[in-house]
Design a protein around this motif. Structure first.
Motif, mmCIF file in Angstrom:
data_model
loop_
_atom_site.group_PDB
_atom_site.id
_atom_site.type_symbol
_atom_site.label_atom_id
_atom_site.label_comp_id
_atom_site.label_asym_id
_atom_site.label_seq_id
_atom_site.Cartn_x
_atom_site.Cartn_y
_atom_site.Cartn_z
ATOM 1 N N ASP D 26 0.797 -1.166 -0.141
ATOM 2 C CA ASP D 26 0.140 0.039 -0.054
ATOM 3 C C ASP D 26 0.916 1.296 -0.029
ATOM 4 O O ASP D 26 0.590 2.199 -0.548
ATOM 5 C CB ASP D 26 -0.936 0.089 1.285
ATOM 6 C CG ASP D 26 -0.185 0.019 2.622
ATOM 7 O OD1 ASP D 26 0.725 -0.617 2.506
ATOM 8 O OD2 ASP D 26 -0.665 0.622 3.512
ATOM 9 N N LEU D 27 1.733 1.237 0.679
ATOM 10 C CA LEU D 27 2.741 2.277 0.784
ATOM 11 C C LEU D 27 3.524 2.562 -0.553
ATOM 12 O O LEU D 27 3.641 3.808 -1.054
ATOM 13 C CB LEU D 27 3.784 2.060 2.060
ATOM 14 C CG LEU D 27 3.155 2.300 3.347
ATOM 15 C CD1 LEU D 27 4.197 2.092 4.326
ATOM 16 C CD2 LEU D 27 2.405 3.781 3.459
ATOM 17 N N ALA D 29 2.408 1.449 -3.311
ATOM 18 C CA ALA D 29 1.788 2.204 -4.390
ATOM 19 C C ALA D 29 1.337 3.645 -3.997
ATOM 20 O O ALA D 29 1.237 4.388 -5.345
ATOM 21 C CB ALA D 29 0.353 1.500 -4.165
ATOM 22 N N ARG D 30 1.340 4.084 -2.925
ATOM 23 C CA ARG D 30 1.194 5.582 -2.717
ATOM 24 C C ARG D 30 2.259 6.366 -3.253
ATOM 25 O O ARG D 30 2.087 7.460 -3.841
ATOM 26 C CB ARG D 30 0.715 5.790 -1.247
ATOM 27 C CG ARG D 30 0.880 7.257 -0.820
ATOM 28 C CD ARG D 30 -0.544 7.832 -1.056
ATOM 29 N NE ARG D 30 -0.547 9.189 -0.913
ATOM 30 C CZ ARG D 30 -1.360 9.866 0.264
ATOM 31 N NH1 ARG D 30 -1.835 9.234 0.792
ATOM 32 N NH2 ARG D 30 -0.922 10.927 0.441
ATOM 33 N N ILE D 31 3.492 5.840 -2.905
ATOM 34 C CA ILE D 31 4.695 6.622 -3.149
ATOM 35 C C ILE D 31 4.966 6.546 -4.730
ATOM 36 O O ILE D 31 5.245 7.707 -5.283
ATOM 37 C CB ILE D 31 5.743 5.759 -2.501
ATOM 38 C CG1 ILE D 31 5.759 6.111 -0.995
ATOM 39 C CG2 ILE D 31 7.309 6.516 -3.252
ATOM 40 C CD1 ILE D 31 6.848 5.367 -0.233
ATOM 41 N N LEU D 32 4.562 5.556 -5.426
ATOM 42 C CA LEU D 32 4.573 5.718 -6.713
ATOM 43 C C LEU D 32 3.527 6.630 -7.605
ATOM 44 O O LEU D 32 4.106 7.194 -8.487
ATOM 45 C CB LEU D 32 4.275 4.120 -7.561
ATOM 46 C CG LEU D 32 5.761 3.150 -7.154
ATOM 47 C CD1 LEU D 32 5.128 1.604 -7.609
ATOM 48 C CD2 LEU D 32 6.890 3.576 -7.842
ATOM 49 N N GLU D 33 2.424 6.664 -6.996
ATOM 50 C CA GLU D 33 1.504 7.782 -7.379
ATOM 51 C C GLU D 33 1.992 9.019 -7.288
ATOM 52 O O GLU D 33 1.842 9.932 -8.342
ATOM 53 C CB GLU D 33 0.181 7.330 -6.694
ATOM 54 C CG GLU D 33 -0.868 8.420 -7.095
ATOM 55 C CD GLU D 33 -1.976 8.612 -5.907
ATOM 56 O OE1 GLU D 33 -2.116 7.791 -5.085
ATOM 57 O OE2 GLU D 33 -2.829 9.465 -6.091
ATOM 58 N N PRO D 52 6.429 1.844 8.983
ATOM 59 C CA PRO D 52 5.175 1.755 8.144
ATOM 60 C C PRO D 52 4.096 2.229 8.831
ATOM 61 O O PRO D 52 3.041 3.053 8.207
ATOM 62 C CB PRO D 52 5.054 0.325 7.757
ATOM 63 C CG PRO D 52 6.543 -0.078 7.741
ATOM 64 C CD PRO D 52 7.073 0.786 8.957
ATOM 65 N N ASP D 53 3.703 1.761 9.915
ATOM 66 C CA ASP D 53 2.404 2.124 10.639
ATOM 67 C C ASP D 53 2.150 3.441 10.913
ATOM 68 O O ASP D 53 1.137 4.117 10.754
ATOM 69 C CB ASP D 53 2.317 1.226 12.048
ATOM 70 C CG ASP D 53 2.019 -0.189 11.596
ATOM 71 O OD1 ASP D 53 1.583 -0.621 10.547
ATOM 72 O OD2 ASP D 53 2.083 -0.893 12.692
ATOM 73 N N GLU D 54 3.322 3.957 11.421
ATOM 74 C CA GLU D 54 3.220 5.629 11.764
ATOM 75 C C GLU D 54 3.031 6.420 10.634
ATOM 76 O O GLU D 54 2.289 7.378 10.298
ATOM 77 C CB GLU D 54 4.250 5.848 12.282
ATOM 78 C CG GLU D 54 4.569 5.139 13.909
ATOM 79 C CD GLU D 54 5.990 5.369 14.422
ATOM 80 O OE1 GLU D 54 6.588 6.669 14.322
ATOM 81 O OE2 GLU D 54 6.387 4.689 15.180
ATOM 82 N N LEU D 55 3.637 5.992 9.305
ATOM 83 C CA LEU D 55 3.464 6.725 8.173
ATOM 84 C C LEU D 55 2.194 6.516 7.605
ATOM 85 O O LEU D 55 1.570 7.621 6.995
ATOM 86 C CB LEU D 55 4.629 6.035 7.134
ATOM 87 C CG LEU D 55 4.211 6.551 5.647
ATOM 88 C CD1 LEU D 55 4.810 8.129 5.594
ATOM 89 C CD2 LEU D 55 5.403 6.148 4.579
#
Lengths: 211, 211, 211, 211, 211, 211
Positions: D26-27, D29-33, D52-55
């Motif tokens: 999920d992270l 994907a978000r970053i690539l976006e 990751p959880d904090e991000l």
């Protein structure tokens, strides 16, 4: 002197100031004694006499902290305790940090008289780091300023610095207690708009025979 | 209580604490009187007893400011003077500004007891602007905080705000003087590392019959 | 208890507070879970529920930082990570620096419960330097206060102090991140006038069987 | 560009930065976006991906506050809500008060792009009182600075000033919540030594076709 | 450029700005010289020309501190004196501490040009501790910030830190004097609302052939 | 005088002080002129003569701000501009805020001489709010203190207060520029440890025929 005599023109406190005749006997006696020694009545006595019980406690605290026998150096010449001049340095430095006109002017005068140094009070009031004082006195004032401005952070490291300068724990109590007591005094003077007597400003600045 | 009895485990002051038997008679009598009323000896008495003359002056000042007859509202219900609880609010708010553990804990307890409000001491200590107090008490604490933190800037505008809330000049002296006196107390407690008695923390938080 | 039940008398937020029935299912479930554990709904859930998306993110961040398995000391007894109580100490100390009534009262309660020490929360809130904590915890709180009050000056010297106390870089991230997150929380609570539940004030102060 | 590409030469965080391949889906994907939109990955994603959880919680909070439909002025032309540019002004002004290099540089870029004003970000960062903004925006930033620097003193008088400028209570929540959230972000960036991507510095300063 | 030409739309000073034709010959000559070099007249010349005598003294002081031959490293490569870029770093860092829009923007531009580093000015302005500078430059800026914000506490320990970085006493005078002079400049710019020319914002950010 | 002659015992600057014979002719002439008027050479001339170009600019700035014809009241008695004494008040108040020993002592002397009031300099230095000055002078010093300590927040409301006291914009420039210039001077004096001449301390305190 181009200014009116002490207290003649302007109020010395925002609150009513009692007449001498209306004061309780013990306070009257104390004030007359001071007057005969100083030549005038320091306004703090009159301004705080608005509340006799508080003035009595104030004077008792003052005397407990400041009316001590002058220090006698030990046989080895090591310093012992705080001299009368050093006690006044603490008052002047911390009262200036609190912007207390009465205490800086009145105790600046006493400091000059005790130390026989006409410059030291102004120096200590403006920036004690630049004053003509000893490293021991500098450490003393550094500690007093910390108790005055940020007492919550006082810790053992501060005591170590003072011990290294030859101060005992009893001396340190004196430094802190004088600072604490004049913190009270500064706040009362600032709130009441306590006016220093004109006489204090010049005192100790010129040799006795000149004034 | 899951903690050791008051003062058992940790020193209550960085300086020596005198034994009761070694105290002057007048201080011993005063301390025994407090003990019989409170059930324990508040550590401030023992910590400051290291210097009996200073403690005597301290207690005299304390009594002059705090041991006053409780206010009686006027015939029109208008407030008169500061209530005992209000005096303690001033102490708690300003002692917290000075980060004084002893005074916030000990006077927080007394405040809860006087006001019969278990929450108010914590509120006043953390942020008096959010406390469950009246606008009049809010103005009182705003002024106390100014005397505590920035007394040099107190001026007539501050008095006008207090007058508008019904405070007289005598009340204002009380607010400022209590603040000034506890400024002294806070600095002594911070310097000496004065430890509040464990008993204070819980006092006034639960109804009498529950503890 | 002489005060009204939690939230009965005074608003818990300056903004509208949604009724439970109007909440999204996930938030309702979470709140009911908390209520069944604590016996009441902490007001922060209701006050922030005014903005469900923000509350969800808030809770996710909170859980990421605080819902961690309790530390297990290493075979050599060396400390590992932050205990639950230590995490709460950070919250109480920094929230007090931000004068946040809600967080000091609510997390003070949790701190007392976790540490089983009825005095430590008040000590940490008023002056963490005088609290009954270990030198390691003192260093932890010193760093947290720096991140809270002056994060721009954090540098390697600060990390060295923490490493010397056995904290790893992961522990340091925890200290700083908890401080940063509650800095957010403190500002929201101060702005909304978030009211702590009355129940928090007494929690953890007396043994379970007494309340 | 005379400097190395983003993050090539110096670490972007004091903590380890995960490789893209090691990130949860999920992270990633978000970053690539973000990368496909911006042309590069803002370092905050990588630096905070250490946790990751904090991000995830950080991004959820960020989105809840900033990803809102652009305001539409009312039929009478009265302003409604905060524009995207105004939200960035708040971030830049308060992040500068916190001396956060990452947030001032990155959000300064976004502010310039949204407002299409190449000068406003530097103005707001250095002294918002001298910036080319409207009186309404000035009031918005004055409030944000108060929440940032002294949230304990926020009170009804502050709300009245904002209401007079046409801000609703919902707008005020936005101002305060954005300030609070970036106060968190500023502290994380200061602690981790988060380095802004070189690309941000120039973004929005020159017309698109010139770069 | 999407904004109006320099000074076209908004006043550059709260006080009247003289027309070029009304200026004394020497100032006119100086201004024309600057214009021919920079391509525009920096607003500080026009704003301060309201008082020709003060502007002359200002320029004389400026030139004495900044128009010095560039440093030549010693035969051993050891640094000698302050480079032109380093002088500008001092200006940018301390002007930012004083929140002076004019000086940060104008000297930020000059700093970028001298150092040929498009990022360094923003870094130094926001938080010099995070800037891409050498430890020697960091020490230089730490000292400048102390002279800027708390000159009363400068003492020998500060000089020792600078000596350890290879600064001579003459270098230290330069650091302090530049800081002191721009403290004057910052206060004049803040009081007059001196507006930086639009041209400064972009200067030094892109290679010459691109603008 | 119980202290050594000016500068005899202690260095007047941390940097080398040039001998009179080594000074450029123009500075030598200026210094001799001052000496013949004052009876001694103020140390600022000697300390800053270490850098002749800077001293020339310093003196030119000083003269532009302070060597102005004394104000003449208008036909209606309305005040016009700043008197020489008022200019010195600004210097003393702001130099004290900067804890500059040299400037408070030297300009305190000049203030006493100009105003023929032996008390006013100490009053203004310690707390200008308690000084025997007019409301107009109080407003002047309030503004000077703001320029000195927080110039970034100066705005139109400050100008309105001064206009209401009869100050023109030209007067306001004077107040701000004197404050700004002595902010420079204070920082140089603090950094160099500039020592005030002993003569200044007593000057203006006693009628001429008494000293």
């Amino acid at each position: 002197m181009t200014q009116p005599p002490s207290g003649a023109a302007r109020p010395i406190s925002r609150w009513p100031v009692p007449a001498m005749v209306d004061l309780p006997e013990d306070l009257k006696a104390r004030i007359l004694e001071v007057q005969s020694k100083a030549g005038f009545v320091p306004n703090v006595f009159l301004a705080l006499a608005h509340r006799p019980d508080e003035l009595r406690a104030f004077l008792a605290y003052h005397d407990a902290l400041l009316l001590k026998p002058e220090k006698t150096p030990g046989p080895d010449g090591s310093p012992r305790g705080l001299s009368k001049g050093e006690r006044e340095m603490i008052i002047v430095a911390t009262s200036s940090a609190n912007h207390c006109l009465y205490c800086v002017v009145a105790h600046g005068a006493i400091l000059r008289v005790y130390e026989k140094k006409p410059l030291v009070a102004d120096q200590v009031a403006i920036n004690h780091r630049k004053a003509d004082i000893t490293p021991r006195q500098r450490a003393m004032l550094d500690f007093a300023m910390k108790v005055c401005l940020d007492s919550a952070t006082v810790d053992e490291a501060d005591f170590a610095v003072l011990h290294a300068q030859g101060f005992t724990d009893e001396d340190i109590w004196d430094i802190g207690a004088i600072t604490a007591f004049f913190g009270l005094s500064n706040r009362m003077a600032n709130m009441t708009g306590m006016r220093p007597n004109d006489e204090f400003y010049l005192m100790g600045r010129v040799p006795r025979n000149k004034t």
